[in-house]
Design an enzyme around this catalytic site. Structure first.
Site, short mmCIF file in Angstrom:
data_model
loop_
_atom_site.label_atom_id
_atom_site.label_comp_id
_atom_site.label_asym_id
_atom_site.label_seq_id
_atom_site.Cartn_x
_atom_site.Cartn_y
_atom_site.Cartn_z
N MET A 1 0.82 -1.20 0.00
CA MET A 1 0.00 0.00 0.00
C MET A 1 0.86 1.26 0.00
SD MET A 1 -3.20 1.21 0.87
CE MET A 1 -4.08 0.12 1.97
N CYS A 2 0.45 2.25 -0.80
CA CYS A 2 0.99 3.61 -0.67
C CYS A 2 -0.21 4.55 -0.79
CB CYS A 2 2.10 3.89 -1.67
SG CYS A 2 1.58 3.98 -3.39
N ARG A 3 -0.01 5.79 -1.24
CA ARG A 3 -1.14 6.72 -1.30
C ARG A 3 -2.04 6.43 -2.49
NH1 ARG A 3 -2.19 11.94 -3.31
NH2 ARG A 3 -0.07 12.13 -4.10
#
Length: 106
Positions: free
Chosen positions: A57-59
């Site tokens: 996960m990232c933004r």
């Protein structure tokens, strides 16, 4: 992988930076910023020892896509969460903060 499809007990690796993590994150996620990732890979391999799939996960999904590709090359079962934390929030999935303030995506 669609954010809504991540199992509620799925193993989430958050590769965002510290300020993004502090604003809001998935409860129980492992936080290793992408900038520290190669040096801290051992933390992930210890956490994912049981062979569980790693949901990265990232933004919005760009940084996590790079980390996912790296993990797959290392023989780790990893998938990118399409749309990242923005998609997670949009799907109504729960987020927390370490200090109890309302969580948001930075």
């Amino acid at each position: 992988m669609d954010a809504a499809a991540v199992p509620s007990d799925g193993f989430v690796l958050d590769v965002r930076e510290n300020d993004e993590w502090a604003a809001g994150h998935v409860e129980g996620a492992l936080h290793i910023p992408m900038s520290d990732f190669v040096g801290r890979l051992g933390e992930l391999t210890e956490s994912a020892e049981d062979g569980r799939r790693v949901h990265v996960m990232c933004r919005v999904g760009g940084r996590s896509a790079q980390v996912t590709q790296y993990l797959v090359q290392q023989g780790i079962d990893a998938v990118n969460i399409d749309g990242g934390m923005q998609a997670w929030e949009g799907a109504g999935r729960p987020m927390v903060t370490d200090n109890g303030t309302p969580a948001f995506v930075l």
